[in-house]
Design an enzyme around this catalytic site. Structure first.
Site, short mmCIF file in Angstrom:
data_model
loop_
_atom_site.label_atom_id
_atom_site.label_comp_id
_atom_site.label_asym_id
_atom_site.label_seq_id
_atom_site.Cartn_x
_atom_site.Cartn_y
_atom_site.Cartn_z
N ASP A 60 -6.11 -3.57 1.92
CA ASP A 60 -5.02 -3.36 0.96
C ASP A 60 -4.20 -4.63 0.70
OD1 ASP A 60 -4.55 -1.72 3.66
OD2 ASP A 60 -2.65 -2.69 3.15
N TRP B 188 2.25 7.10 12.29
CA TRP B 188 0.85 6.99 11.85
C TRP B 188 0.29 5.61 12.14
CZ3 TRP B 188 -1.82 3.97 8.15
CH2 TRP B 188 -3.20 4.29 8.08
N ASP C 271 -6.69 -1.66 18.00
CA ASP C 271 -5.43 -1.39 17.30
C ASP C 271 -4.93 0.00 17.69
OD1 ASP C 271 -3.33 -1.17 15.54
OD2 ASP C 271 -4.48 -1.65 13.74
N ASN D 166 0.81 -1.21 0.00
CA ASN D 166 0.00 0.00 0.00
C ASN D 166 0.85 1.27 0.00
OD1 ASN D 166 -2.32 1.52 0.11
ND2 ASN D 166 -2.79 1.09 2.26
N GLU E 260 -8.08 -11.43 10.83
CA GLU E 260 -8.75 -10.13 10.64
C GLU E 260 -9.53 -10.18 9.32
OE1 GLU E 260 -6.06 -6.87 9.92
OE2 GLU E 260 -7.51 -5.38 10.62
N HIS F 192 -14.52 -5.39 12.12
CA HIS F 192 -14.20 -4.04 12.60
C HIS F 192 -15.49 -3.28 12.89
CE1 HIS F 192 -10.00 -3.50 10.53
NE2 HIS F 192 -10.10 -4.64 11.19
N GLU G 198 -3.39 -4.44 19.78
CA GLU G 198 -2.51 -4.57 18.61
C GLU G 198 -1.59 -3.36 18.46
OE1 GLU G 198 -4.74 -4.89 14.97
OE2 GLU G 198 -2.99 -4.29 13.81
N HIS H 28 -2.18 1.15 16.60
CA HIS H 28 -1.48 1.59 15.38
C HIS H 28 -0.17 2.29 15.71
CE1 HIS H 28 -1.57 2.32 10.98
NE2 HIS H 28 -2.37 1.29 11.03
N ARG I 110 1.15 -11.10 13.83
CA ARG I 110 0.21 -10.61 12.81
C ARG I 110 0.84 -10.46 11.44
NH1 ARG I 110 -4.24 -8.68 12.67
NH2 ARG I 110 -3.64 -6.64 11.90
N ARG J 256 -13.00 -5.79 16.51
CA ARG J 256 -12.06 -4.72 16.84
C ARG J 256 -12.83 -3.41 16.97
NH1 ARG J 256 -7.47 -2.16 12.75
NH2 ARG J 256 -9.12 -0.68 12.30
N HIS K 163 -2.59 -10.35 9.32
CA HIS K 163 -3.13 -9.04 8.95
C HIS K 163 -4.12 -9.23 7.79
CE1 HIS K 163 -1.98 -4.74 7.41
NE2 HIS K 163 -2.98 -4.69 8.26
N TYR L 189 -7.43 7.22 13.42
CA TYR L 189 -7.17 5.98 12.69
C TYR L 189 -8.33 4.99 12.87
CZ TYR L 189 -5.88 1.28 11.73
OH TYR L 189 -5.92 0.01 11.24
N GLU M 153 2.13 -6.63 11.54
CA GLU M 153 1.62 -6.41 10.18
C GLU M 153 2.66 -5.76 9.26
OE1 GLU M 153 -1.86 -4.07 11.20
OE2 GLU M 153 -0.94 -2.28 10.36
O1 KDG Z 1 -1.76 -0.19 4.67
C1 KDG Z 1 -1.90 -0.02 6.05
C2 KDG Z 1 -3.07 -0.81 6.57
O2 KDG Z 1 -2.98 -2.12 6.12
C3 KDG Z 1 -3.15 -0.80 8.09
O3 KDG Z 1 -3.27 0.53 8.53
C4 KDG Z 1 -4.34 -1.61 8.57
O4 KDG Z 1 -3.51 -1.56 10.81
C5 KDG Z 1 -4.22 -2.07 9.98
C6 KDG Z 1 -4.97 -3.27 10.38
O5 KDG Z 1 -4.79 -3.71 11.52
O6 KDG Z 1 -5.74 -3.79 9.57
MG MG Z 2 -3.16 -2.88 12.47
#
Ligand code: KDG
Ligand code: MG
Length: 405
Positions: A318, A405, A212, A37, A341, A122, A238, A214, A285, A147, A314, A159, A264
């Site tokens: 994407d 991010w 998550d 991605n 997921e 989700h 996560e 992130h 993951r 989630r 994961h 996010y 991931e």
């Molecule tokens: O490309 C980035 C995404 O795959 C990611 O942000 C998704 O964190 C993610 C998740 O747990 O699915």
């Molecule tokens: Mg994630």
């Protein structure tokens, strides 16, 4: 079974995917997912310029040797571009071996360890109320694990929240440059426990809940969050912190019993070695598309099993249906599988381009017995949706500092 050609496609049927098609002198072809991605064309170039010329004429049955040849032979090991390219090739070779033997890939791995694959969905929203309404909808659809992500009060965007978008597959940004999002750790830490408290109050203890982070926190902040969430007993928290420094997870581990998941962005078993050996995590993951394909995922799962770490691949929008199918075959076999997921199968355009072997029912994915990975790719249809450059967002603190991010 000689490799006669390798075709690489970059298309955008609602979002960008990179697809590898390996053709052989048997007339059979294999398909792999090489989508990274926001950096798709770097992988396309790596495949086209550096991998394809080396593989024409090779025996497509030699999956292990080709993996080692591409990994060790590059000298420049690992890294997301290289490994995503190798992953696409590896998946396509497993797909081919399945097709030539007439067997689904899970049979080649050792057969099924389970009859269906548990998933987590989700639920997200702009308020706790909206998030919990969406959680209720998923519970009604049979989900056993969900989630939760919610907009953080006081931040313009957060996010994992769809906002005005209805569907994950529309999420790809059409802006010419990376969108910028705000981040504030204090606002986040003060808010998130109340989301889970209200979720437990409304829906009780039967549903598994996940979250998550992130990678937005420092280890000690993550430890605080883990402790605060203990009463709501998550299945896992996560990406509490980035894992470049694997020992960061020991700090979190030393303070909380909330189970931890990460991986991931991992490209290799080496990214997880210390995390697993020190038993700092509970779920790994990593994804077949970004971590070396089926060949590498199989090794990671076996290594993790020694330490009672379970797999939770994961499964974002994407990764293409080919990558999701690779996970389904692995998940059917991996003895120490945890959960997958799952964000749905995508929109109409996607389903015209890719057919897949999966069916969702009551919180589980079911995999059919089609040979190989069981996915097909319609090149004609795909050519209607050319690749569109797109970026993941970046985060900034209120003072402008660039953040994770
Ligand atoms: O490309 C980035 C995404 O795959 C990611 O942000 C998704 O964190 C993610 C998740 O747990 O699915
Ligand atoms: Mg994630």
């Amino acid at each position: 079974m000689k490799i006669t050609d390798i075709q690489i496609y970059a298309n955008c049927p609602d979002r960008n995917f990179v697809t590898v098609k390996i053709k052989t002198d048997t007339g059979l072809y294999g398909l792999g997912d090489a989508t990274l991605n926001g950096r798709e064309m770097a992988v396309v170039a790596y495949l086209t310029e550096h991998i394809k010329p080396c593989l024409i004429g090779k025996d497509a049955h030699q999956i292990e040797d080709i993996w080692q040849y591409l990994y060790k032979g590059a000298y420049w090991r690992r890294g997301p571009i290289t490994i995503t390219a190798i992953s696409g090739i590896d998946m396509a070779l497993w797909d081919l071996k399945g097709k030539v033997t007439g067997l689904p890939v899970y049979q080649l791995l050792g057969g099924k360890s389970r009859s269906k694959i548990k998933v987590y969905g989700h639920a997200n929203g702009n308020s706790i109320e909206e998030t919990l309404t969406n959680l209720g909808k998923l519970i009604d659809q049979g989900y056993k694990a969900v989630r939760l992500q919610c907009a953080i009060p006081g931040l313009d965007s957060s996010y994992g929240v769809l906002s005005d978008k209805k569907d994950y597959f529309e999420l790809q940004s059409s802006r010419p440059l990376p969108p910028e999002q705000p981040w504030d750790t204090l606002k986040y830490l003060n808010f998130i426990p109340s989301l889970f408290q209200k979720a437990r109050e409304k829906y009780g203890n039967e549903i598994e809940l996940l979250h998550d982070v992130h990678s937005r926190l420092t280890p000690i902040e993550a430890a605080r969050l883990g402790k605060a969430l203990e009463p709501y007993h998550l299945l896992f928290l996560e990406d509490a912190v980035t894992a470049e420094n694997q020992s960061n997870y020991q700090v979190i581990r030393n303070h909380t019993t909330t189970p931890l998941a990460v991986g991931e962005t991992f490209n290799s078993i080496w990214d997880a070695k210390e995390l697993i050996e020190t038993q700092s995590i509970d779920f790994l993951r990593s994804a077949a598309t970004h971590s070396g394909g089926i060949t590498a995922m199989r090794r990671q799962a076996d290594f993790a099993s020694i330490y009672k770490v379970r797999t939770a691949p994961h499964g974002p929008p994407d990764i293409s249906p080919i990558g999701h199918a690779a996970h389904a075959h692995l998940n059917a076999w991996v003895p120490n599988f945890g959960i997958q997921e799952f964000v749905g199968f995508g929109g109409q355009k996607m389903s015209k381009v890719f057919s897949h072997p999966l069916r969702y029912e009551e919180g589980y994915l079911h995999l059919n017995d089609a040979p190989g990975l069981g996915v097909d790719f319609d090149e004609q249809e795909a050519s209607k949706y050319p690749y569109k450059r797109s970026y993941l967002p970046v985060s900034r603190l209120e003072d402008g500092t660039l953040s994770d991010w």
